[in-house]
Design a protein around this motif. Sequence first.
Motif, PDB file in Angstrom:
ATOM      1  N   MET A   1       0.845  -1.193   0.000  1.00 19.08           N
ATOM      2  CA  MET A   1       0.000   0.000   0.000  1.00 19.08           C
ATOM      3  C   MET A   1       0.880   1.243   0.000  1.00 19.08           C
ATOM      4  O   MET A   1       1.824   1.355   0.786  1.00 19.08           O
ATOM      5  N   THR A   2       0.572   2.189  -0.872  1.00 22.88           N
ATOM      6  CA  THR A   2       1.329   3.427  -0.936  1.00 22.88           C
ATOM      7  C   THR A   2       0.848   4.392   0.136  1.00 22.88           C
ATOM      8  O   THR A   2      -0.351   4.676   0.238  1.00 22.88           O
ATOM      9  N   MET A   3       1.758   4.865   0.950  1.00 22.59           N
ATOM     10  CA  MET A   3       1.409   5.805   1.998  1.00 22.59           C
ATOM     11  C   MET A   3       1.429   7.223   1.445  1.00 22.59           C
ATOM     12  O   MET A   3       2.219   7.545   0.556  1.00 22.59           O
ATOM     13  N   PRO A   4       0.534   8.109   1.942  1.00 18.74           N
ATOM     14  CA  PRO A   4       0.570   9.497   1.474  1.00 18.74           C
ATOM     15  C   PRO A   4       1.881  10.158   1.850  1.00 18.74           C
ATOM     16  O   PRO A   4       2.498   9.853   2.869  1.00 18.74           O
ATOM     17  N   ALA A   5       2.336  11.077   1.002  1.00 22.22           N
ATOM     18  CA  ALA A   5       3.604  11.763   1.251  1.00 22.22           C
ATOM     19  C   ALA A   5       3.549  12.573   2.530  1.00 22.22           C
ATOM     20  O   ALA A   5       4.554  12.714   3.237  1.00 22.22           O
ATOM     21  N   ILE A   6       2.372  13.110   2.825  1.00 17.24           N
ATOM     22  CA  ILE A   6       2.164  13.879   4.048  1.00 17.24           C
ATOM     23  C   ILE A   6       1.107  13.152   4.880  1.00 17.24           C
ATOM     24  O   ILE A   6       0.026  12.837   4.375  1.00 17.24           O
ATOM     25  N   PRO A   7       1.372  12.822   6.133  1.00 13.83           N
ATOM     26  CA  PRO A   7       0.391  12.086   6.935  1.00 13.83           C
ATOM     27  C   PRO A   7      -0.929  12.843   7.045  1.00 13.83           C
ATOM     28  O   PRO A   7      -0.951  14.069   7.177  1.00 13.83           O
ATOM     29  N   TYR A   8      -2.030  12.102   6.976  1.00 15.52           N
ATOM     30  CA  TYR A   8      -3.339  12.718   7.155  1.00 15.52           C
ATOM     31  C   TYR A   8      -3.530  13.132   8.617  1.00 15.52           C
ATOM     32  O   TYR A   8      -2.934  12.550   9.540  1.00 15.52           O
ATOM     33  N   LEU A   9      -4.357  14.126   8.797  1.00 10.72           N
ATOM     34  CA  LEU A   9      -4.726  14.525  10.156  1.00 10.72           C
ATOM     35  C   LEU A   9      -5.610  13.467  10.790  1.00 10.72           C
ATOM     36  O   LEU A   9      -6.469  12.871  10.129  1.00 10.72           O
ATOM     37  N   LYS A  10      -5.428  13.253  12.092  1.00  9.21           N
ATOM     38  CA  LYS A  10      -6.286  12.358  12.860  1.00  9.21           C
ATOM     39  C   LYS A  10      -6.672  13.060  14.154  1.00  9.21           C
ATOM     40  O   LYS A  10      -5.841  13.763  14.760  1.00  9.21           O
ATOM     41  N   SER A  11      -7.909  12.878  14.567  1.00 10.23           N
ATOM     42  CA  SER A  11      -8.327  13.434  15.843  1.00 10.23           C
ATOM     43  C   SER A  11      -7.422  12.921  16.949  1.00 10.23           C
ATOM     44  O   SER A  11      -7.121  11.725  17.012  1.00 10.23           O
ATOM     45  N   GLY A  12      -6.977  13.823  17.798  1.00 11.45           N
ATOM     46  CA  GLY A  12      -6.080  13.466  18.884  1.00 11.45           C
ATOM     47  C   GLY A  12      -4.622  13.761  18.596  1.00 11.45           C
ATOM     48  O   GLY A  12      -3.802  13.766  19.529  1.00 11.45           O
ATOM     49  N   ASP A  13      -4.272  13.991  17.313  1.00 12.73           N
ATOM     50  CA  ASP A  13      -2.896  14.387  17.011  1.00 12.73           C
ATOM     51  C   ASP A  13      -2.552  15.663  17.779  1.00 12.73           C
ATOM     52  O   ASP A  13      -3.379  16.568  17.914  1.00 12.73           O
ATOM     53  N   ARG A  14      -1.323  15.742  18.241  1.00 14.90           N
ATOM     54  CA  ARG A  14      -0.833  16.960  18.902  1.00 14.90           C
ATOM     55  C   ARG A  14       0.225  17.586  17.997  1.00 14.90           C
ATOM     56  O   ARG A  14       1.298  17.010  17.797  1.00 14.90           O
ATOM     57  N   LEU A  15      -0.118  18.760  17.448  1.00 13.87           N
ATOM     58  CA  LEU A  15       0.718  19.370  16.422  1.00 13.87           C
ATOM     59  C   LEU A  15       0.905  20.855  16.676  1.00 13.87           C
ATOM     60  O   LEU A  15       0.106  21.495  17.354  1.00 13.87           O
ATOM     61  N   THR A  16       1.974  21.390  16.100  1.00 20.42           N
ATOM     62  CA  THR A  16       2.098  22.836  16.033  1.00 20.42           C
ATOM     63  C   THR A  16       1.123  23.353  14.970  1.00 20.42           C
ATOM     64  O   THR A  16       0.649  22.582  14.117  1.00 20.42           O
ATOM     65  N   ARG A  17       0.869  24.643  14.985  1.00 20.51           N
ATOM     66  CA  ARG A  17      -0.040  25.193  13.978  1.00 20.51           C
ATOM     67  C   ARG A  17       0.537  25.044  12.578  1.00 20.51           C
ATOM     68  O   ARG A  17      -0.175  24.729  11.623  1.00 20.51           O
ATOM     69  N   ALA A  18       1.845  25.234  12.439  1.00 16.26           N
ATOM     70  CA  ALA A  18       2.469  25.101  11.127  1.00 16.26           C
ATOM     71  C   ALA A  18       2.313  23.684  10.573  1.00 16.26           C
ATOM     72  O   ALA A  18       1.988  23.491   9.393  1.00 16.26           O
ATOM     73  N   GLU A  19       2.536  22.668  11.409  1.00 14.24           N
ATOM     74  CA  GLU A  19       2.393  21.284  10.952  1.00 14.24           C
ATOM     75  C   GLU A  19       0.932  20.949  10.699  1.00 14.24           C
ATOM     76  O   GLU A  19       0.603  20.227   9.744  1.00 14.24           O
ATOM     77  N   PHE A  20       0.036  21.470  11.534  1.00 15.47           N
ATOM     78  CA  PHE A  20      -1.403  21.273  11.315  1.00 15.47           C
ATOM     79  C   PHE A  20      -1.802  21.800   9.942  1.00 15.47           C
ATOM     80  O   PHE A  20      -2.495  21.120   9.173  1.00 15.47           O
ATOM     81  N   ASP A  76     -18.283  31.941   6.922  1.00 13.43           N
ATOM     82  CA  ASP A  76     -18.926  30.638   7.099  1.00 13.43           C
ATOM     83  C   ASP A  76     -17.838  29.573   7.017  1.00 13.43           C
ATOM     84  O   ASP A  76     -17.235  29.375   5.962  1.00 13.43           O
ATOM     85  N   ASN A  77     -17.541  28.927   8.155  1.00 13.11           N
ATOM     86  CA  ASN A  77     -16.512  27.886   8.200  1.00 13.11           C
ATOM     87  C   ASN A  77     -15.142  28.408   7.764  1.00 13.11           C
ATOM     88  O   ASN A  77     -14.407  27.730   7.050  1.00 13.11           O
ATOM     89  N   ALA A  78     -14.815  29.605   8.176  1.00 17.05           N
ATOM     90  CA  ALA A  78     -13.521  30.197   7.837  1.00 17.05           C
ATOM     91  C   ALA A  78     -12.499  29.875   8.927  1.00 17.05           C
ATOM     92  O   ALA A  78     -12.777  30.020  10.119  1.00 17.05           O
ATOM     93  N   THR A  79     -11.313  29.463   8.506  1.00 17.39           N
ATOM     94  CA  THR A  79     -10.234  29.186   9.450  1.00 17.39           C
ATOM     95  C   THR A  79      -9.781  30.476  10.121  1.00 17.39           C
ATOM     96  O   THR A  79      -9.613  31.504   9.470  1.00 17.39           O
ATOM     97  N   VAL A  80      -9.578  30.408  11.437  1.00 17.28           N
ATOM     98  CA  VAL A  80      -9.163  31.571  12.225  1.00 17.28           C
ATOM     99  C   VAL A  80      -7.854  31.235  12.935  1.00 17.28           C
ATOM    100  O   VAL A  80      -7.802  30.306  13.751  1.00 17.28           O
ATOM    101  N   ARG A  81      -6.814  31.984  12.637  1.00 14.35           N
ATOM    102  CA  ARG A  81      -5.534  31.804  13.318  1.00 14.35           C
ATOM    103  C   ARG A  81      -5.544  32.661  14.589  1.00 14.35           C
ATOM    104  O   ARG A  81      -5.382  33.874  14.535  1.00 14.35           O
ATOM    105  N   LEU A  82      -5.718  31.992  15.726  1.00 12.98           N
ATOM    106  CA  LEU A  82      -5.769  32.727  16.993  1.00 12.98           C
ATOM    107  C   LEU A  82      -4.400  32.825  17.650  1.00 12.98           C
ATOM    108  O   LEU A  82      -3.990  33.885  18.112  1.00 12.98           O
ATOM    109  N   ASP A  83      -3.700  31.702  17.745  1.00 11.08           N
ATOM    110  CA  ASP A  83      -2.342  31.688  18.291  1.00 11.08           C
ATOM    111  C   ASP A  83      -1.672  30.429  17.771  1.00 11.08           C
ATOM    112  O   ASP A  83      -2.220  29.732  16.920  1.00 11.08           O
ATOM    113  N   TRP A  84      -0.483  30.103  18.291  1.00 17.70           N
ATOM    114  CA  TRP A  84       0.281  28.995  17.722  1.00 17.70           C
ATOM    115  C   TRP A  84      -0.253  27.620  18.119  1.00 17.70           C
ATOM    116  O   TRP A  84       0.231  26.608  17.604  1.00 17.70           O
ATOM    117  N   ALA A  85      -1.234  27.563  18.983  1.00 18.79           N
ATOM    118  CA  ALA A  85      -1.807  26.262  19.360  1.00 18.79           C
ATOM    119  C   ALA A  85      -3.296  26.178  19.053  1.00 18.79           C
ATOM    120  O   ALA A  85      -3.918  25.158  19.336  1.00 18.79           O
TER     121      ALA A  85
END
Length: 221
Positions: A1-20, A76-85
């Motif tokens: 199975m070919t894995m995606p070049a960039i891992p998909y997001l999963k609920s519970g992942d702990r990430l920086t905003r940049a990696e998110f 409507d469903n707009a991403t809001v950058r509040l802080d780095w977390a």
Amino acid sequence: MTMPAIPYLKSGDRLTRAEFERRYEAMPHGTKAELIEGVVYVASPVRFTTHGEPHSRIITLLGIYTAATPGVRAGDNATVRLDWANEPQPDGLLRIERGASMIDADGYVQGPPEFVAEIAVSSAAQDMHDKLRVYRRSGVQEYLVWLVFEQRIVWFALDAGDYRLIPADPDAITRSRVFPGLWLDLPALVRDDMARALAALQQRIAAAEHAAFVTRLRSVE
């Protein structure tokens, strides 16, 4: 199975905003995900009766208000950058163009909008706990949550660093503290009486208080 070049997001992942953001851009079209206190939340499929329809009622009213209020914009469903977390994607928002937030070079909302609305399953939902604390700390002045299973809407205003419920008038109308003329008949919204909800809003955006607010917004352009 070919894995995606960039891992998909999963609920519970702990990430920086940049990696998110890097992983979010690689997700399939239509995915909704948020970063709250450094934790990823990927939304489940949306049901019509418990989310899609209430969402549309709120967005309808916000759109009518902004159409009559130059200097205020709705999202409507707009991403809001509040802080780095924290990078939420609220169901609805209102922002004053010369207010606390801006549209950054990437096209995202940067900083706290003045008003945020969320559709929540119940008072046990994330919207009433972690997300509420993030919005409060970030300085979102008003926060409306539609608790669908409980058949009620709560509307908070920021007061001395804490959220306090905005009381309804005797005629069941709740008035925004930040946006003059934004009067909502919350019980009418819950029972799907959009004619009554629209009448309450349109009555106030035709009033002198709203006209004075528009004049103030124009004076700071």
